[in-house]
Enzyme design. Structure first.
Site, mmCIF file in Angstrom:
data_model
loop_
_atom_site.group_PDB
_atom_site.id
_atom_site.type_symbol
_atom_site.label_atom_id
_atom_site.label_comp_id
_atom_site.label_asym_id
_atom_site.label_seq_id
_atom_site.Cartn_x
_atom_site.Cartn_y
_atom_site.Cartn_z
ATOM 1 N N SER A 229 -9.543 8.146 11.943
ATOM 2 C CA SER A 229 -8.369 7.273 12.012
ATOM 3 C C SER A 229 -8.484 6.243 13.125
ATOM 4 C CB SER A 229 -7.127 8.107 12.333
ATOM 5 O OG SER A 229 -6.833 8.988 11.298
ATOM 6 N N HIS B 297 -12.085 4.876 5.491
ATOM 7 C CA HIS B 297 -10.784 5.388 5.950
ATOM 8 C C HIS B 297 -9.730 5.380 4.835
ATOM 9 C CE1 HIS B 297 -7.119 4.909 8.811
ATOM 10 N NE2 HIS B 297 -7.337 6.165 8.559
ATOM 11 N N GLU C 190 -9.633 1.566 4.071
ATOM 12 C CA GLU C 190 -10.178 0.626 5.059
ATOM 13 C C GLU C 190 -11.673 0.877 5.168
ATOM 14 O OE1 GLU C 190 -7.594 -0.726 8.830
ATOM 15 O OE2 GLU C 190 -7.627 1.430 8.583
ATOM 16 N N ASN D 73 -3.725 1.797 11.559
ATOM 17 C CA ASN D 73 -3.228 2.672 12.635
ATOM 18 C C ASN D 73 -2.960 1.933 13.942
ATOM 19 O OD1 ASN D 73 -3.111 4.935 11.058
ATOM 20 N ND2 ASN D 73 -5.224 5.514 11.463
HETATM 21 C C1 LIG Z 1 -3.063 8.374 9.954
HETATM 22 C C2 LIG Z 1 -4.051 7.547 9.214
HETATM 23 O O1 LIG Z 1 -5.220 7.523 9.589
HETATM 24 C C3 LIG Z 1 -3.691 6.640 8.099
HETATM 25 C C4 LIG Z 1 -2.573 7.048 7.221
HETATM 26 O O2 LIG Z 1 -2.765 7.667 6.209
HETATM 27 S S1 LIG Z 1 -1.063 6.618 7.746
HETATM 28 C C5 LIG Z 1 0.016 7.256 6.502
HETATM 29 C C6 LIG Z 1 0.085 6.330 5.332
HETATM 30 N N1 LIG Z 1 0.994 6.893 4.375
HETATM 31 C C7 LIG Z 1 2.283 6.567 4.329
HETATM 32 O O3 LIG Z 1 2.759 5.732 5.078
HETATM 33 C C8 LIG Z 1 3.085 7.324 3.314
HETATM 34 C C9 LIG Z 1 4.543 6.938 3.353
HETATM 35 N N2 LIG Z 1 5.265 7.679 2.342
HETATM 36 C C10 LIG Z 1 5.247 7.335 1.035
HETATM 37 O O4 LIG Z 1 4.659 6.340 0.647
HETATM 38 C C11 LIG Z 1 6.036 8.198 0.096
HETATM 39 O O5 LIG Z 1 7.003 8.905 0.824
HETATM 40 C C12 LIG Z 1 5.133 9.212 -0.729
HETATM 41 C C13 LIG Z 1 4.208 8.416 -1.626
HETATM 42 C C14 LIG Z 1 4.310 10.109 0.190
HETATM 43 C C15 LIG Z 1 6.028 10.118 -1.537
HETATM 44 O O6 LIG Z 1 6.857 9.324 -2.320
HETATM 45 P P1 LIG Z 1 8.278 9.839 -2.888
HETATM 46 O O7 LIG Z 1 8.734 8.800 -3.814
HETATM 47 O O8 LIG Z 1 9.134 10.274 -1.781
HETATM 48 O O9 LIG Z 1 7.956 11.196 -3.548
HETATM 49 P P2 LIG Z 1 7.607 11.583 -5.002
HETATM 50 O O10 LIG Z 1 8.349 10.801 -6.026
HETATM 51 O O11 LIG Z 1 7.765 13.057 -4.970
HETATM 52 O O12 LIG Z 1 6.085 11.227 -5.058
HETATM 53 C C16 LIG Z 1 5.584 9.992 -5.457
HETATM 54 C C17 LIG Z 1 4.205 10.266 -5.910
HETATM 55 O O13 LIG Z 1 3.408 10.768 -4.838
HETATM 56 C C18 LIG Z 1 2.803 12.040 -5.208
HETATM 57 N N3 LIG Z 1 2.714 12.815 -3.992
HETATM 58 C C19 LIG Z 1 3.676 12.983 -3.080
HETATM 59 N N4 LIG Z 1 3.210 13.685 -2.044
HETATM 60 C C20 LIG Z 1 1.925 13.981 -2.320
HETATM 61 C C21 LIG Z 1 0.916 14.694 -1.625
HETATM 62 N N5 LIG Z 1 1.121 15.225 -0.398
HETATM 63 N N6 LIG Z 1 -0.310 14.795 -2.202
HETATM 64 C C22 LIG Z 1 -0.541 14.243 -3.403
HETATM 65 N N7 LIG Z 1 0.377 13.548 -4.096
HETATM 66 C C23 LIG Z 1 1.596 13.432 -3.561
HETATM 67 C C24 LIG Z 1 3.755 12.586 -6.227
HETATM 68 O O14 LIG Z 1 3.102 13.504 -7.070
HETATM 69 C C25 LIG Z 1 4.160 11.329 -6.975
HETATM 70 O O15 LIG Z 1 3.098 10.895 -7.834
HETATM 71 P P3 LIG Z 1 3.343 10.612 -9.370
HETATM 72 O O16 LIG Z 1 4.593 9.812 -9.465
HETATM 73 O O17 LIG Z 1 2.110 9.881 -9.728
HETATM 74 O O18 LIG Z 1 3.435 11.960 -9.960
HETATM 75 N N1 LIG Z 2 -3.570 13.031 8.496
HETATM 76 C C1 LIG Z 2 -3.634 11.781 8.109
HETATM 77 O O1 LIG Z 2 -2.610 11.195 7.697
HETATM 78 C C2 LIG Z 2 -4.935 11.061 8.133
HETATM 79 C C3 LIG Z 2 -6.013 11.582 8.812
HETATM 80 N N2 LIG Z 2 -7.211 10.886 8.819
HETATM 81 C C4 LIG Z 2 -8.366 11.436 9.513
HETATM 82 O O2 LIG Z 2 -8.988 12.395 8.659
HETATM 83 C C5 LIG Z 2 -9.591 13.426 9.454
HETATM 84 C C6 LIG Z 2 -9.013 14.762 9.027
HETATM 85 O O3 LIG Z 2 -7.603 14.751 9.196
HETATM 86 P P1 LIG Z 2 -6.650 15.798 8.459
HETATM 87 O O4 LIG Z 2 -7.215 16.142 7.141
HETATM 88 O O5 LIG Z 2 -5.288 15.277 8.585
HETATM 89 O O6 LIG Z 2 -6.804 17.051 9.465
HETATM 90 P P2 LIG Z 2 -6.572 18.599 9.143
HETATM 91 O O7 LIG Z 2 -6.257 19.219 10.474
HETATM 92 O O8 LIG Z 2 -5.622 18.754 8.012
HETATM 93 O O9 LIG Z 2 -8.003 19.065 8.615
HETATM 94 C C7 LIG Z 2 -9.161 19.058 9.379
HETATM 95 C C8 LIG Z 2 -10.092 20.102 8.797
HETATM 96 O O10 LIG Z 2 -11.371 19.988 9.410
HETATM 97 C C9 LIG Z 2 -11.820 21.297 9.686
HETATM 98 N N3 LIG Z 2 -12.873 21.294 10.687
HETATM 99 C C10 LIG Z 2 -12.767 21.346 12.039
HETATM 100 N N4 LIG Z 2 -13.993 21.373 12.589
HETATM 101 C C11 LIG Z 2 -14.881 21.337 11.570
HETATM 102 C C12 LIG Z 2 -16.298 21.383 11.495
HETATM 103 N N5 LIG Z 2 -17.048 21.439 12.595
HETATM 104 N N6 LIG Z 2 -16.900 21.363 10.286
HETATM 105 C C13 LIG Z 2 -16.164 21.300 9.155
HETATM 106 N N7 LIG Z 2 -14.810 21.274 9.157
HETATM 107 C C14 LIG Z 2 -14.183 21.293 10.356
HETATM 108 C C15 LIG Z 2 -10.555 22.018 10.135
HETATM 109 O O11 LIG Z 2 -10.751 23.412 10.129
HETATM 110 P P3 LIG Z 2 -9.831 24.308 11.131
HETATM 111 O O12 LIG Z 2 -8.415 24.118 10.671
HETATM 112 O O13 LIG Z 2 -10.372 25.683 10.901
HETATM 113 O O14 LIG Z 2 -10.060 23.768 12.520
HETATM 114 C C16 LIG Z 2 -9.598 21.541 9.046
HETATM 115 O O15 LIG Z 2 -9.715 22.323 7.871
HETATM 116 C C17 LIG Z 2 -9.314 13.061 10.923
HETATM 117 O O16 LIG Z 2 -10.408 12.322 11.406
HETATM 118 C C18 LIG Z 2 -8.068 12.187 10.804
HETATM 119 O O17 LIG Z 2 -7.908 11.300 11.879
HETATM 120 C C19 LIG Z 2 -7.379 9.714 8.143
HETATM 121 C C20 LIG Z 2 -6.340 9.179 7.423
HETATM 122 C C21 LIG Z 2 -5.021 9.788 7.408
#
Ligand SMILES: CC(=O)CC(=O)SCCNC(=O)CCNC(=O)[C@H](O)C(C)(C)COP(=O)(O)OP(=O)(O)OC[C@H]1O[C@@H](n2cnc3c(N)ncnc32)[C@H](O)[C@@H]1OP(=O)(O)O
Ligand SMILES: NC(=O)C1=CN([C@@H]2O[C@H](COP(=O)(O)OP(=O)(O)OC[C@H]3O[C@@H](n4cnc5c(N)ncnc54)[C@H](OP(=O)(O)O)[C@@H]3O)[C@@H](O)[C@H]2O)C=CC1
Length: 291
Positions: free
Chosen positions: A119, A140, A152, A190
């Protein structure tokens, strides 16, 4: 380059989503994690998400079954040596990712492309510690992977054009849209999103609002699909804190100071949905705000 087999490292929420979409697009997928429990959880999460897509008529039963058949799991990282593209999606900690690449690299085919779903961490730095900085990229995905359209693509300083084109081809085959970002801390999404979440935690910390009022304000006032604290719980508070620390260290600007309240939640092990408690408590029927 002809990519047929994809290795996914880390079977958490991102790893299971990545395996799901890759298998549905026709790739053979091998998922690795350090814990069998995580692999089992990922397999049942993929089954549930595929069943939901079948239920909504988005995927046929036959395609869902074929996708499930294409996904295999392993506890042995070296097994990923046979794959054409590796997407590392383990915990957001640079030492964890470095150790994985160090162990994996000797087993890889020379032409295999190595990528990270990080991320925030520098792609150039991760790549420099492998034997193939020119065939290393940031790949990403956004959470939830089966739903979000964007991937990304981040080139490190040494990434070559062939690698970029091959990864772009995979994104297109997944039916997603690629956006290119330069390799600076937290890239595009992010860099903008996570400081906004951190600011929402400051708003909570300073008592400007409570969890419910902050989330409602941003949902109804800014049309965000989730409030920032609900989204933080969804991403994982450990991941949000890790991203803020990378921004703070990498850009050396106090505006990226992680909120002490975010640190406190992480120190408590209240990491959000994945531990059933964060800014909300998910242990009952309905999420209950913890402040
Ligand atoms: C941290 C990083 O590195 C980068 C990131 O990812 S940052 C995070 C980016 N993501 C966001 O910002 C998500 C923001 N939230 C949303 O867009 C919406 O709340 C959401 C899409 C997650 C859910 O939408 P919603 O309208 O509240 O729920 P809902 O109607 O139940 O779901 C919409 C769709 O998403 C699916 N869905 C919801 N949660 C899900 C999950 N955890 N896994 C898989 N599918 C999921 C549902 O099945 C549904 O799909 P279909 O219509 O195709 O069946
Ligand atoms: N969460 C988000 O919304 C997003 C996250 N990311 C990125 O994706 C990556 C994973 O995030 P996320 O899935 O949320 O994290 P989770 O904590 O859900 O999952 C991480 C997984 O990696 C496992 N793990 C740790 N060490 C090792 C290893 N040495 N070898 C293999 N597996 C290992 C962990 O096991 P254990 O639990 O046993 O430690 C766990 O099952 C991170 O780099 C995060 O920044 C990118 C986009 C969105």
């Amino acid at each position: 380059m002809n990519i047929q087999k994809i290795g996914v490292i880390g079977a958490g929420q991102m790893g299971n989503g990545i395996a799901h979409v890759c298998a549905l697009a026709g790739y053979d997928v091998l998922v690795n994690d350090i814990s069998q429990e995580a692999l089992d959880r990922a397999t049942s999460q993929i089954d549930r998400n595929l069943a939901r897509q079948v239920g909504r008529g988005l995927v046929t039963e036959a395609d869902a079954d074929a996708a499930k058949d294409r996904i295999k799991t392993t506890l042995t990282l070296a097994d990923l040596g046979r794959t054409d593209l590796v997407i590392e999606a383990a915990t957001e900690r640079e030492t964890v990712k470095d150790a994985i690449f160090r162990e994996l690299v000797p087993h890889l085919k020379p032409e295999t492309i190595l990528t990270s779903n990080t991320s925030s961490i520098s792609i150039t730095r991760l790549a420099s510690r492998t034997d193939r900085p020119e065939r290393f990229m940031g790949f990403h995905f956004m959470n939830p992977v089966p739903v979000m359209q964007l991937v990304e693509l981040i080139r490190g300083i040494a990434t070559d054009e062939e690698t970029y084109k091959a990864c772009l081809g995979v994104v297109e085959k997944l039916g997603k849209t690629a956006s290119s970002a330069e390799d600076f801390p937290a890239f595009i999404v992010n860099r903008v999103l996570v400081p906004m979440i951190n600011e929402a935690v400051y708003v909570l910390y300073e008592g400007v609002g409570n969890v419910k009022s902050i989330d409602e304000a941003m949902k109804l006032g800014a049309n965000h699909p989730m409030g920032p604290l609900e989204l933080a719980d969804f991403i994982g508070l450990d991941t949000c804190l890790a991203i803020m620390n990378v921004l703070h260290d990498g850009l050396a600007d106090t505006k990226y100071r992680p909120c002490p309240l975010l640190t406190k939640y992480v120190e408590a092990g209240w990491l959000g949905r994945k531990t059933s408690r964060g800014f909300y408590d998910y242990r009952g029927e309905e999420p209950v705000p913890t402040r």
